[in-house]
Design an enzyme around this catalytic site. Structure first.
Site, PDB file in Angstrom:
ATOM      1  N   ASP A 206      32.262 -46.937  26.742  1.00  0.00           N
ATOM      2  CA  ASP A 206      32.731 -48.016  26.914  1.00  0.00           C
ATOM      3  C   ASP A 206      33.428 -48.256  25.582  1.00  0.00           C
ATOM      4  OD1 ASP A 206      32.980 -50.942  27.731  1.00  0.00           O
ATOM      5  OD2 ASP A 206      30.814 -51.652  28.219  1.00  0.00           O
ATOM      6  N   ASP A 207      34.613 -49.401  25.424  1.00  0.00           N
ATOM      7  CA  ASP A 207      35.358 -49.644  24.200  1.00  0.00           C
ATOM      8  C   ASP A 207      35.196 -48.839  23.400  1.00  0.00           C
ATOM      9  OD1 ASP A 207      34.746 -51.957  26.121  1.00  0.00           O
ATOM     10  OD2 ASP A 207      33.483 -53.474  25.351  1.00  0.00           O
TER      11      ASP A 207
ATOM     12  N   CYS B 140      37.286 -53.751  31.209  1.00  0.00           N
ATOM     13  CA  CYS B 140      36.361 -52.749  31.703  1.00  0.00           C
ATOM     14  C   CYS B 140      36.543 -52.680  33.884  1.00  0.00           C
ATOM     15  CB  CYS B 140      34.268 -53.252  31.966  1.00  0.00           C
ATOM     16  SG  CYS B 140      34.153 -53.180  30.781  1.00  0.00           S
TER      17      CYS B 140
ATOM     18  N   ARG C 157      37.915 -48.890  35.606  1.00  0.00           N
ATOM     19  CA  ARG C 157      37.089 -48.461  36.253  1.00  0.00           C
ATOM     20  C   ARG C 157      37.326 -47.919  37.807  1.00  0.00           C
ATOM     21  NH1 ARG C 157      31.851 -48.346  32.764  1.00  0.00           N
ATOM     22  NH2 ARG C 157      32.976 -49.380  30.469  1.00  0.00           N
TER      23      ARG C 157
ATOM     24  N   LYS D  10      26.577 -47.560  33.367  1.00  0.00           N
ATOM     25  CA  LYS D  10      26.821 -49.417  33.630  1.00  0.00           C
ATOM     26  C   LYS D  10      28.385 -48.841  34.501  1.00  0.00           C
ATOM     27  CE  LYS D  10      30.559 -52.401  31.438  1.00  0.00           C
ATOM     28  NZ  LYS D  10      31.090 -52.909  30.328  1.00  0.00           N
TER      29      LYS D  10
ATOM     30  N   HIS E 161      29.534 -51.776  36.712  1.00  0.00           N
ATOM     31  CA  HIS E 161      30.717 -52.851  36.886  1.00  0.00           C
ATOM     32  C   HIS E 161      31.647 -53.403  37.864  1.00  0.00           C
ATOM     33  CE1 HIS E 161      32.098 -56.146  33.782  1.00  0.00           C
ATOM     34  NE2 HIS E 161      31.351 -56.729  34.656  1.00  0.00           N
TER      35      HIS E 161
ATOM     36  N   SER F 288      27.740 -55.348  32.011  1.00  0.00           N
ATOM     37  CA  SER F 288      28.579 -55.519  30.932  1.00  0.00           C
ATOM     38  C   SER F 288      26.898 -56.259  29.888  1.00  0.00           C
ATOM     39  CB  SER F 288      29.532 -56.321  30.434  1.00  0.00           C
ATOM     40  OG  SER F 288      30.808 -55.957  31.137  1.00  0.00           O
TER      41      SER F 288
ATOM     42  N   HIS G 236      29.953 -50.480  23.977  1.00  0.00           N
ATOM     43  CA  HIS G 236      29.963 -52.406  24.289  1.00  0.00           C
ATOM     44  C   HIS G 236      29.576 -53.350  23.432  1.00  0.00           C
ATOM     45  CE1 HIS G 236      30.134 -56.630  26.598  1.00  0.00           C
ATOM     46  NE2 HIS G 236      32.073 -55.616  27.474  1.00  0.00           N
TER      47      HIS G 236
ATOM     48  N   ASP H 199      36.396 -46.624  28.126  1.00  0.00           N
ATOM     49  CA  ASP H 199      36.781 -47.619  29.786  1.00  0.00           C
ATOM     50  C   ASP H 199      38.849 -48.293  28.745  1.00  0.00           C
ATOM     51  OD1 ASP H 199      35.360 -49.376  28.023  1.00  0.00           O
ATOM     52  OD2 ASP H 199      34.687 -50.615  29.732  1.00  0.00           O
ATOM     53  N   ASN H 200      38.765 -48.110  27.398  1.00  0.00           N
ATOM     54  CA  ASN H 200      39.762 -49.795  26.989  1.00  0.00           C
ATOM     55  C   ASN H 200      39.881 -49.445  25.511  1.00  0.00           C
ATOM     56  OD1 ASN H 200      37.617 -51.764  28.893  1.00  0.00           O
ATOM     57  ND2 ASN H 200      37.772 -51.532  26.118  1.00  0.00           N
TER      58      ASN H 200
ATOM     59  N   LYS I 141      41.369 -54.016  22.739  1.00  0.00           N
ATOM     60  CA  LYS I 141      40.574 -53.957  24.310  1.00  0.00           C
ATOM     61  C   LYS I 141      41.436 -55.214  24.664  1.00  0.00           C
ATOM     62  CE  LYS I 141      36.755 -55.572  26.071  1.00  0.00           C
ATOM     63  NZ  LYS I 141      35.013 -55.764  26.616  1.00  0.00           N
TER      64      LYS I 141
END
Ligand code: MG
Length: 464
Positions: free
Chosen positions: A33-34, A73, A77, A130, A132, A155, A230, A282-283, A303
């Site tokens: 994540d991130d 996010c 996804r 996660k 989401h 998140s 994150h 994811d980003n 992001k």
């Protein structure tokens, strides 16, 4: 007698080998994540140590032009799991950019996920981490093809218990878990609240390894989506104050450890050569959180934005014996392509009653053919901000990821050559009007190909 027993042994061995050959490969997707393009050792971070990801790249293949489906996010996804741009599934919105605890919708049942597709071959499927894509009963992983789920469904900075003015301080000083009253779920039940985020990376890893051990004799799909990196950043005791890169480095090094545990479980069980594993994010990095946010390396922004740093992510693919070890693929790829790639390698079929946005990257991974992806579309919410064709990228609108007063319309569009200028610093639109015109046409055709759908992220708060 000796000859006979040898014959028996050889034929048994042949049966085992044939059975293994018949068996489609296991699929393991590890999603950070991130995590920014520059946050991993093998992608150039000078102080974060990631020996396990570095080894994965050494045994597998690094992709340097690999894109998340979106810059935040939820839409990212949705794109990964369905092989469709999130604007096609209603999982994007211009203001409500992700799902929240107050959201009452999610990824629709009519969407087909990779997990559902793999049911054609009776894969065991588990999602750890996660999700989401909707935390209410109708939208959980168990409704989207996964047999089991363990994780925080959205998140880790949500369900905040600190008032607005104290929230940023809490995010940057994650010394208490009850600042975020997020649930930890098993299948469809909440089993802990607030989730103990200190041990969440460790526990996700244990669940993932357990799933691999349990299903080692049948094809399986593991989708391990870490809650880290994150903010708020948490790490277990063993990883506290260990990294030269501070708390971000600590948490990243624990995620790296986790990758090592998962790949070791595959090796230990003799599954490595018949498993396709991917690591990506994811980003881009969440830059507004100072040293708690990651780094996009030499890419611009992070992001939330459609500059390269928002959507180009580190990616490593691994299948010893099939994907040539230690190679780098500079062709374009995307998380949108994973579904088509997995379909081809498992002999399963993607849905054919809807528009799909992915390509089979199998040949590019084996280095037997160039990547079939020659374009990338950068959507922000429900609007197309930029498009890439070959090495050129045109921006029709620009906006920073966060802390921004609004968008800037670029007319004429900004143009960058991402080969010579990956940092998007030198606009060359004036000298290349023909290229701009070609990308503009490509973008217009693409927009015409997007049908209007019901927006799922707008469904938040009061139902009336
Ligand atoms: Mg994210």
């Amino acid at each position: 007698m000796k000859v006979f027993s040898r014959l028996v042994f050889v034929s048994l061995w042949a049966v085992v080998v044939l059975a293994a050959q018949d068996r489609p490969p296991n699929i393991v997707i590890i999603f950070g994540d991130d995590i920014g393009y520059g946050d991993i050792g093998v992608f150039g971070h000078p102080t974060i140590r990631t020996p396990h990801l570095d080894r994965m790249a050494h045994e597998g293949q690094k992709w340097t032009n690999f894109y998340a489906a979106a810059s935040v996010c939820t839409p990212s996804r949705a794109g990964l799991l369905t092989g469709r741009l999130p604007v096609r599934s209603g999982m994007m919105h211009d203001r409500v950019r992700v799902l929240f605890p107050e959201s009452w919708s999610g990824l629709q049942q009519s969407e087909v996920t990779i997990a559902e597709m793999l049911k054609q071959k009776d894969y065991a499927a588990m999602h750890v981490g996660k999700w989401h894509l909707g935390h209410l009963p109708d939208y959980l992983p168990t409704k989207q093809g996964f047999d089991a789920y363990y994780g925080i469904p959205y998140s880790n900075d949500m369900d905040a218990t600190q008032p607005g003015d104290k929230r940023r301080h809490a995010l940057l000083h994650p010394d208490r878990i009850d600042y975020w009253n997020v649930p930890l779920m098993r299948d469809e039940e909440t089993i802990e609240r607030p989730a103990n985020q200190y041990t969440v990376t460790k526990r996700y890893t244990e669940e993932a390894v357990k799933f691999i051990e349990k299903n080692k004799d049948r094809p399986f799909f593991l989708y391990l989506a870490h809650t880290m990196m994150h903010v708020p950043l948490f790490r277990s005791q063993e990883f506290t104050d260990r990294s030269m890169a501070g708390i971000y480095g600590d948490a990243m090094e624990e995620v790296d450890w986790s990758v090592g545990q998962v790949l070791d479980a595959l090796r230990r069980n003799g599954l490595a050569e018949n498993t396709f594993a991917v690591f990506t994010s994811d980003n881009g990095p969440w830059l507004i959180f100072d040293t708690h946010g990651g780094s996009a390396g030499l890419l611009r922004e992070g992001k939330g934005s459609t500059w390269e740093g928002g959507m180009r992510v580190p990616a490593i693919v691994w299948r010893p014996g099939t994907i040539p070890a230690g190679t780098t693929q500079t062709g374009m790829g995307s998380t949108l392509d994973l579904m088509a790639t997995v379909a081809a390698m498992t002999g399963t079929k993607m849905p054919d009653d809807r528009k799909m946005d992915g390509y089979d990257l199998g040949g590019a991974m084996k280095m037997t053919s160039p990547s079939p992806r020659n374009e990338m579309f950068y959507w922000r919410g429900t609007r197309l901000f930029a498009a890439r064709l070959g090495d050129y990228k045109a921006h029709f609108f620009t906006q920073t990821g966060y802390r921004d007063r609004g968008e800037t319309r670029q007319n004429p569009p900004l143009l960058y050559h991402l080969g010579r200028d990956p940092g998007e610093e030198h606009d060359i639109s004036r000298e290349n009007r023909g290229v701009v015109a070609r990308i503009r046409k490509l973008a217009q055709e693409h927009e015409l190909d997007i049908d209007e759908v019901e927006n799922q992220l707008a469904k938040i708060g009061d139902r009336n």
